[in-house]
Design an enzyme around this catalytic site. Structure first.
Site, PDB file in Angstrom:
ATOM      1  N   ASP A   1     -28.023  11.114 -15.827  1.00  0.00           N
ATOM      2  CA  ASP A   1     -27.627  12.469 -15.449  1.00  0.00           C
ATOM      3  C   ASP A   1     -28.538  13.514 -16.089  1.00  0.00           C
ATOM      4  O   ASP A   1     -28.903  14.509 -15.446  1.00  0.00           O
ATOM      5  CB  ASP A   1     -26.173  12.726 -15.859  1.00  0.00           C
ATOM      6  CG  ASP A   1     -25.190  11.928 -15.022  1.00  0.00           C
ATOM      7  OD1 ASP A   1     -25.572  11.450 -13.941  1.00  0.00           O
ATOM      8  OD2 ASP A   1     -24.031  11.770 -15.465  1.00  0.00           O
TER       9      ASP A   1
ATOM     10  N   ARG B   1      -6.386  -2.138 -23.907  1.00  0.00           N
ATOM     11  CA  ARG B   1      -7.617  -1.400 -23.628  1.00  0.00           C
ATOM     12  C   ARG B   1      -7.989  -1.372 -22.146  1.00  0.00           C
ATOM     13  O   ARG B   1      -8.151  -0.287 -21.552  1.00  0.00           O
ATOM     14  CB  ARG B   1      -8.770  -1.989 -24.450  1.00  0.00           C
ATOM     15  CG  ARG B   1      -8.643  -1.785 -25.934  1.00  0.00           C
ATOM     16  CD  ARG B   1      -9.642  -2.627 -26.719  1.00  0.00           C
ATOM     17  NE  ARG B   1      -9.278  -4.051 -26.720  1.00  0.00           N
ATOM     18  CZ  ARG B   1      -9.983  -5.009 -27.310  1.00  0.00           C
ATOM     19  NH1 ARG B   1     -11.116  -4.688 -27.925  1.00  0.00           N
ATOM     20  NH2 ARG B   1      -9.563  -6.260 -27.288  1.00  0.00           N
TER      21      ARG B   1
ATOM     22  N   CYS C   1     -10.657  -6.844 -21.175  1.00  0.00           N
ATOM     23  CA  CYS C   1     -10.463  -6.929 -22.623  1.00  0.00           C
ATOM     24  C   CYS C   1      -9.856  -8.292 -22.942  1.00  0.00           C
ATOM     25  O   CYS C   1     -10.052  -9.244 -22.179  1.00  0.00           O
ATOM     26  CB  CYS C   1      -9.627  -5.765 -23.155  1.00  0.00           C
ATOM     27  SG  CYS C   1      -7.882  -5.788 -22.688  1.00  0.00           S
TER      28      CYS C   1
END
Length: 227
Positions: A124, A19, A13
């Site tokens: 997925d 963050r 970041c």
């Protein structure tokens, strides 16, 4: 390269105090559970407040989700830190550009964390639906590791090939608005912005950890037949 060496992930970041430390510590905690010893997660900032601990509200978020904020110190992003990294996860598209200015060879291994998570969600779902991915035959899954490969080597082979597979489904994971690739910067802003950061970052981390669990190698699979 040591094929059983941990997969190295770097989160990036700006100041490396709000963050990216949250992403670092929560990814490390979750990945340690999925594949013990399989990952090393670190972070850095493009204009880091070098040596500073993570911000108190960020530290609280880390604790809430089961990670530890202890012994953290912000680091400035440098070419040396990027050397040997397998995957770079940035908090915004702008950070991605700054990473690539330092090391253009990371082009195919650098994503914003939210876009990478969406790509893994697509992979997925396609796996659950039985859809074969392009390149799957040459990027071994951890469940089909080479005969005699250790679980850590199988995990490393899978994750080092994962960026290419993820990029292959980018067109299926594009957001309605490009701003949805970014995590808001809460620095020097009110606690509500930290909650917004948490709401944006937590689902991405969950998606990455879910993918790691779904594809975690087993000792039996990695040992191969006849062992």
């Amino acid at each position: 390269m040591d094929t059983s060496a941990p997969v190295r992930i770097l989160t990036v970041c700006t100041g490396n105090i709000c963050r990216s430390p949250v992403a670092e510590r929560l990814l490390q905690a979750g990945l340690d559970q999925a594949v013990p010893g399989g990952f090393e997660v670190a972070s850095a900032g493009t204009r880091a407040m070098v040596g500073e601990p993570m911000q108190p509200i960020s530290a609280d978020i880390v604790r809430t989700f089961g990670g530890s904020p202890d012994h953290f110190a912000a680091r400035q992003l440098t070419p040396n830190i990027l050397r040997g990294v397998d995957l770079v996860l940035t908090m915004t598209s702008g950070h991605r550009g700054e990473v690539l200015q330092l090391d253009a060879s990371l082009l195919k291994r650098t994503f914003t964390i939210r876009e990478f998570a969406r790509m893994l969600d697509v992979l997925d779902q396609r796996a659950a639906d039985g859809v074969a991915e392009a390149g799957a035959a040459v990027v071994p899954s951890t469940a089909d590791a080479h005969d005699g490969a250790s679980p850590l080597a199988a995990n490393a082979a899978y994750w080092r090939g994962l960026p290419a597979r993820a990029a292959g489904v980018r067109h299926l994971s594009l957001p309605a608005d490009s701003s949805e690739n970014d995590i808001v910067d809460p620095y020097r802003r009110d606690p509500g912005v930290y909650r917004q950061m948490e709401d944006q970052l937590a689902p991405a981390i969950v998606s990455i950890l879910r993918h790691a669990r779904l594809n975690a190698p087993s000792a039996e699979a990695a040992a191969g037949p006849g062992s």
